[in-house]
Design a protein around this motif. Structure first.
Motif, PDB file in Angstrom:
ATOM      1  N   ASP B 254       0.805  -1.221   0.000  1.00 47.72           N
ATOM      2  CA  ASP B 254       0.000   0.000   0.000  1.00 47.72           C
ATOM      3  C   ASP B 254       0.842   1.278   0.000  1.00 47.72           C
ATOM      4  O   ASP B 254       0.938   1.982   1.013  1.00 47.72           O
ATOM      5  N   PRO B 255       1.471   1.580  -1.139  1.00 49.86           N
ATOM      6  CA  PRO B 255       2.383   2.735  -1.196  1.00 49.86           C
ATOM      7  C   PRO B 255       1.675   4.072  -0.959  1.00 49.86           C
ATOM      8  O   PRO B 255       0.486   4.220  -1.252  1.00 49.86           O
ATOM      9  N   ASP B 256       2.427   5.040  -0.431  1.00 47.29           N
ATOM     10  CA  ASP B 256       1.901   6.386  -0.215  1.00 47.29           C
ATOM     11  C   ASP B 256       1.996   7.224  -1.477  1.00 47.29           C
ATOM     12  O   ASP B 256       1.240   8.171  -1.659  1.00 47.29           O
ATOM     13  N   PHE B 257       2.979   6.918  -2.304  1.00 42.66           N
ATOM     14  CA  PHE B 257       3.202   7.681  -3.536  1.00 42.66           C
ATOM     15  C   PHE B 257       3.460   6.721  -4.693  1.00 42.66           C
ATOM     16  O   PHE B 257       4.113   5.698  -4.513  1.00 42.66           O
ATOM     17  N   ILE B 258       2.921   7.070  -5.859  1.00 41.61           N
ATOM     18  CA  ILE B 258       3.167   6.259  -7.048  1.00 41.61           C
ATOM     19  C   ILE B 258       3.769   7.147  -8.125  1.00 41.61           C
ATOM     20  O   ILE B 258       3.199   8.192  -8.475  1.00 41.61           O
ATOM     21  N   LEU B 259       4.926   6.740  -8.618  1.00 40.67           N
ATOM     22  CA  LEU B 259       5.561   7.445  -9.723  1.00 40.67           C
ATOM     23  C   LEU B 259       5.390   6.603 -10.974  1.00 40.67           C
ATOM     24  O   LEU B 259       5.739   5.422 -10.978  1.00 40.67           O
ATOM     25  N   LEU B 260       4.865   7.190 -12.035  1.00 44.09           N
ATOM     26  CA  LEU B 260       4.660   6.444 -13.269  1.00 44.09           C
ATOM     27  C   LEU B 260       5.742   6.824 -14.273  1.00 44.09           C
ATOM     28  O   LEU B 260       5.725   7.909 -14.844  1.00 44.09           O
ATOM     29  N   GLY B 261       6.678   5.918 -14.472  1.00 47.94           N
ATOM     30  CA  GLY B 261       7.738   6.149 -15.445  1.00 47.94           C
ATOM     31  C   GLY B 261       7.355   5.628 -16.810  1.00 47.94           C
ATOM     32  O   GLY B 261       8.144   5.674 -17.742  1.00 47.94           O
ATOM     33  N   ASP B 262       6.131   5.106 -16.931  1.00 48.66           N
ATOM     34  CA  ASP B 262       5.731   4.483 -18.196  1.00 48.66           C
ATOM     35  C   ASP B 262       4.661   5.284 -18.930  1.00 48.66           C
ATOM     36  O   ASP B 262       3.852   4.726 -19.661  1.00 48.66           O
ATOM     37  N   GLY B 263       4.683   6.604 -18.716  1.00 48.42           N
ATOM     38  CA  GLY B 263       3.731   7.456 -19.424  1.00 48.42           C
ATOM     39  C   GLY B 263       3.858   7.328 -20.936  1.00 48.42           C
ATOM     40  O   GLY B 263       2.888   7.467 -21.667  1.00 48.42           O
ATOM     41  N   ALA B 264       5.074   7.033 -21.399  1.00 44.94           N
ATOM     42  CA  ALA B 264       5.301   6.895 -22.836  1.00 44.94           C
ATOM     43  C   ALA B 264       4.489   5.737 -23.418  1.00 44.94           C
ATOM     44  O   ALA B 264       4.237   5.689 -24.608  1.00 44.94           O
ATOM     45  N   TYR B 265       4.092   4.784 -22.572  1.00 41.95           N
ATOM     46  CA  TYR B 265       3.292   3.664 -23.055  1.00 41.95           C
ATOM     47  C   TYR B 265       1.799   3.915 -22.854  1.00 41.95           C
ATOM     48  O   TYR B 265       0.988   3.000 -22.899  1.00 41.95           O
ATOM     49  N   GLY B 266       1.428   5.162 -22.554  1.00 38.59           N
ATOM     50  CA  GLY B 266       0.010   5.489 -22.458  1.00 38.59           C
ATOM     51  C   GLY B 266      -0.578   5.350 -21.070  1.00 38.59           C
ATOM     52  O   GLY B 266      -1.779   5.482 -20.890  1.00 38.59           O
TER      53      GLY B 266
END
Lengths: 333, 321
Positions: B254-266
């Motif tokens: 249950d993370p407090d923060f989510i970083l999305l490094g895969d924006g390039a994949y939509g």
């Protein structure tokens, strides 16, 4: 049409060889190219390097690999009397992949031995896999074809799964394994060609002389045995020779699918199924076909280079189907 | 026959063993000390040990550099050596000037050796994404190749910067860049040290399969950035630096923060919220899901420090001004 098959195949091979040396992502004027090839050295260093250190060794290795795959393909098809047999059927490719990944889990020093460790491990693991498959498939003194195929597929699946597992677990050089599995090392210089040559040469020469036994084998094991052919021994020799050639090719070029399957069939469709002619013609045409595919792989998306396996399947499959449809015979096999 | 097969196997095993023996490391192990100078150098000469343990010698700083990795290209341009770069790989897209240079391949790890030779470089700058075989292939062409290893910490990154600076004759710029980055990292460290709070961070590298997305494990630079920014990495206990984490594991953590490094994949924060089971994650409910430029995190470049500052500010808005 009474054209000498060897003449046609040789002419195609020579044309493919010339094309492979002449075409690349860097344009070299034909005059300059010829002058480099005849040994003149007062030319731009970049050009002589490209021709002598890149294109010639690559051309030689690609021709060797094509010859090995198509020649062994023809032999395997005859040996198993199975039109779907290809050089990877009895686990050569999966064994080679496992060997390569195992070797890559060690951090080799930057030496010649360290650089050769991967292809050598692939080669040895490929041969070991075949030995395991053959010993599992044996039943008494006989070596039934169905057993070989089943054992080959099962052992191959196991080795492939193990390879995937190791790659997911690996902390180390995953990329190198991936590069290798996608189509071999980056090539320059003659080292890889010279390393593969003795094994492919030995394997293919043996196969060329196995044409007659393979013909006899087409009558079925029992018939062949009654005709005086030592079936199990022939099988062992042909498997050893074909696997030796394939393993060396795979170790230095990665896995190139489809070639070993379609080239022998093409020759069967055009020139008939006599193995005394089919094996040597497959060797010549396999080299020519892979060279042509490699040229395409280099130029289609230049400077990006396609894996040659993509080209062999993309260009090879429709071509093969076209020949298949055109052939008058209902059943050629 | 059985005996013969056994003999064959045995011979092969012996052969394997002897080959392995012959291949065991004999020389000194490769030293990552990129800036360690080798002995006997005249002032204009350059001699540096690279990430493969090779001593690379040059008579003078490089004027025609081919970069085989986007990280190398970024470092070269950050040092003001962009005009000395004559070729780059397919993925070098930063800074935008780099895209104007001719590409020498690199997609699917295939480089166009002919194109590289044709550029007549006096230095080819390889990186951790390259294999020793590729370095050897270039060396065989008579080219000078320097292999920049993937750094495992900020000091490693600084050493890479200093090594490149030396190779292109910009020692001064290298020292200045290192000093400024070092100051910025130290500042972030001092600021987050004022709090005991260490929020849990999940970094998504590739969520194409949302049931087991790829994330950054231990010993990855992303893990280091998260820790330095005052966070805890969800993937810290995975088995490798790049690993797949199961969705169940993620829900449990249950993370407090989510970083999305895969924006390039939509992938977007909205699409993540719609994944079955994800709507109840703390980060999703709090709106703590952010798209990031993965290149800032994944490439070992000076921009890692931008990523560090940005992340620290997001995790500890009250500590960072």
């Amino acid at each position: 049409m009474k054209v000498q098959p060897y003449l046609v195949a040789s002419a195609l091979l020579v044309a493919a060889l010339m094309l492979s040396v002449a075409v690349g992502s860097v344009y070299i004027p034909p005059g300059t190219l010829v002058r480099i090839l005849v040994g003149e050295r007062d030319l731009p260093v970049a050009f002589t390097t490209i021709v002598l250190e890149l294109r010639l060794p690559r051309t030689a290795l690609v021709a060797l690999v094509g010859a090995a795959l198509a020649g062994s393909g023809a032999a395997y098809q005859g040996l198993f009397r199975n039109p779907l047999a290809d050089p990877y059927l009895i686990g050569v490719a999966s064994g080679a992949g496992l060997g390569a990944v195992l070797a890559l889990s060690v951090r080799w020093p930057y030496t010649l031995a360290g650089l050769m460790a991967v292809p050598l491990a692939a080669f040895i693991a490929a041969l070991l896999t075949v030995v395991v498959v053959v010993s599992l498939a044996r039943s008494g003194r006989a070596l039934p074809a169905a057993n070989l195929i089943l054992a080959g597929v099962a052992v191959g699946a196991f080795a492939t799964a193990l390879t995937s597992f190791l790659m997911l677990r690996s902390q180390g050089d995953l990329r190198r394994a991936l590069v290798w599995l996608l189509g071999g090392a980056t090539l320059s210089g003659w080292l890889y060609f010279l390393a593969a040559l003795p094994y492919v040469g030995l394997g293919l020469v043996t196969l060329v002389f196995s044409g007659h036994p393979l013909n006899v084998l087409q009558f079925g094991d029992e018939q062949a045995q009654q005709l005086g052919l030592p079936v199990a021994r022939v099988r062992m020799v042909v498997i050893a020779a074909a696997s030796l050639a394939t393993a060396a090719a795979v170790a230095f070029s990665g896995v190139i699918g489809f070639l070993g399957l379609i080239v022998p069939h093409l020759i069967r469709l055009v020139w008939g199924g006599d193995y005394r002619r089919l094996v040597p013609l497959s060797i010549l045409m396999g080299a020519a076909f892979l060279l042509a595919a490699d040229v395409l792989a280099r130029v289609v998306l230049a400077p990006q280079e396609l894996p040659v396996g993509v080209v062999t399947a993309l260009a090879g499959a429709p071509f093969f189907l076209w020949i298949l449809r055109r052939s008058r015979k209902q059943e050629y096999w | 026959m059985n005996r013969r097969i056994f003999f064959f196997t045995f011979t092969l095993l012996v052969l394997t063993a002897s080959l392995l023996g012959a291949c065991l490391p004999t020389g000194k192990p490769s030293s990552p000390l990129a800036t360690q100078p080798a002995p006997a150098v005249t002032p204009t000469q350059i001699a540096l040990v690279d990430g493969l343990g090779r001593t690379v010698r040059m008579e003078a700083p490089a004027k025609r550099v081919v970069s085989l990795a986007p990280s190398n290209t970024e470092i070269l341009f950050a040092l003001g050596a962009g005009s000395q770069v004559v070729g780059r790989d397919d993925f070098s897209d930063y800074p935008t000037e780099a895209k104007k240079l001719p590409s020498v391949g690199g997609s699917m790890s295939k480089y166009d050796l002919e194109a590289i030779a044709n550029l007549k470089p006096d230095l080819v700058l390889a990186a951790g994404i390259n294999t020793p075989d590729q370095v050897k292939a270039l060396e065989n062409l008579g080219l000078t190749v320097y292999y920049l290893p993937n750094p495992s910490d900020f000091n490693g990154l600084f050493n890479n910067i200093l090594a490149v600076a030396r190779l292109v004759g910009r020692d001064q710029a290298g020292e200045e860049l290192k000093a400024s980055l070092e100051t910025r990292v130290a500042k972030v460290q001092a600021q987050v040290a004022r709090s005991q709070e260490r929020p849990l961070v999940y970094y998504e590298l590739d969520g194409s399969d949302p049931t087991k997305p790829w994330t950054a494990g231990p010993q990855s630079f992303i893990d280091l950035i998260i820790r330095t920014a005052g966070g805890r990495n969800v993937g810290a206990d995975l088995s490798s630096a790049w690993a797949q984490i199961s969705q169940e594991e993620l829900v449990k953590a249950d993370p407090d923060f989510i970083l999305l490094g895969d924006g390039a994949y939509g992938v977007t924060p909205e699409s993540v919220a719609k994944r079955p089971g994800w709507e109840n994650l703390k980060a999703v409910k709090d709106g703590h899901v952010m798209l990031v430029d993965d290149n800032l995190f994944s490439r070992p470049t000076p921009r890692n420090v931008d990523a560090l500052e940005m992340l620290a500010k997001w995790l500890h808005p009250d500590l960072i001004q």
